[in-house]
Design a protein around this motif. Structure first.
Motif, mmCIF file in Angstrom:
data_model
loop_
_atom_site.group_PDB
_atom_site.id
_atom_site.type_symbol
_atom_site.label_atom_id
_atom_site.label_comp_id
_atom_site.label_asym_id
_atom_site.label_seq_id
_atom_site.Cartn_x
_atom_site.Cartn_y
_atom_site.Cartn_z
ATOM 1 N N UNK A 68 0.859 -1.186 0.000
ATOM 2 C CA UNK A 68 0.000 0.000 0.000
ATOM 3 C C UNK A 68 0.897 1.238 0.000
ATOM 4 N N UNK A 69 0.590 2.161 -0.908
ATOM 5 C CA UNK A 69 1.382 3.385 -1.013
ATOM 6 C C UNK A 69 0.538 4.600 -0.676
ATOM 7 N N UNK A 70 1.226 5.709 -0.449
ATOM 8 C CA UNK A 70 0.558 6.970 -0.122
ATOM 9 C C UNK A 70 1.065 8.050 -1.056
ATOM 10 N N UNK A 71 0.134 8.820 -1.578
ATOM 11 C CA UNK A 71 0.477 9.993 -2.379
ATOM 12 C C UNK A 71 0.026 11.229 -1.612
ATOM 13 N N UNK A 124 3.668 10.281 -5.161
ATOM 14 C CA UNK A 124 3.767 9.076 -4.338
ATOM 15 C C UNK A 124 5.000 9.205 -3.455
ATOM 16 N N UNK A 125 4.824 8.956 -2.172
ATOM 17 C CA UNK A 125 5.937 9.051 -1.223
ATOM 18 C C UNK A 125 6.823 7.814 -1.321
ATOM 19 N N UNK A 126 8.122 8.020 -1.387
ATOM 20 C CA UNK A 126 9.067 6.906 -1.390
ATOM 21 C C UNK A 126 9.018 6.172 -0.055
ATOM 22 N N UNK A 127 8.802 6.912 1.025
ATOM 23 C CA UNK A 127 8.696 6.351 2.372
ATOM 24 C C UNK A 127 7.403 6.873 2.992
ATOM 25 N N UNK A 128 6.384 6.032 3.022
ATOM 26 C CA UNK A 128 5.081 6.499 3.510
ATOM 27 C C UNK A 128 5.116 6.929 4.963
ATOM 28 N N UNK A 129 6.073 6.417 5.738
ATOM 29 C CA UNK A 129 6.161 6.828 7.142
ATOM 30 C C UNK A 129 6.687 8.252 7.282
#
Length: 80
Positions: A48-51, A56-61
């Motif tokens: 699961x990724x976050x934009x 899009x974030x390379x590191x969702x954290x």
């Protein structure tokens, strides 16, 4: 203002909504605390990724959304 979070695909089913607004700033830990437990469990999955702000974030954290930002939660894509 707030951060608008979009729940796409099966994440919408987990959350029970297509979108929600949360107080800003919104970081990774706050996001996990504010969504439904089943959604948080899915978000922890590597696939699961976050934009945020259209990228899009390379590191969702590393999420740190500010007032007026839009965050999209992207489930894995499948198909044939």
């Amino acid at each position: 203002m707030a951060v608008r979070v979009l729940f796409l695909g099966p994440l919408q089913d987990c959350e029970g909504a297509a979108a929600r607004e949360f107080d800003a700033p919104l970081d990774w830990q706050a996001l996990l605390a504010k969504v439904q437990p089943s959604t948080a469990e899915q978000l922890r999955e590597d696939r699961v990724q976050i934009a945020a702000r259209g990228r899009v974030l390379a590191d969702k954290t590393a999420l740190l959304a500010q007032d007026g930002d839009e965050v999209a939660l992207l489930p894995p894509v499948s198909g044939g």
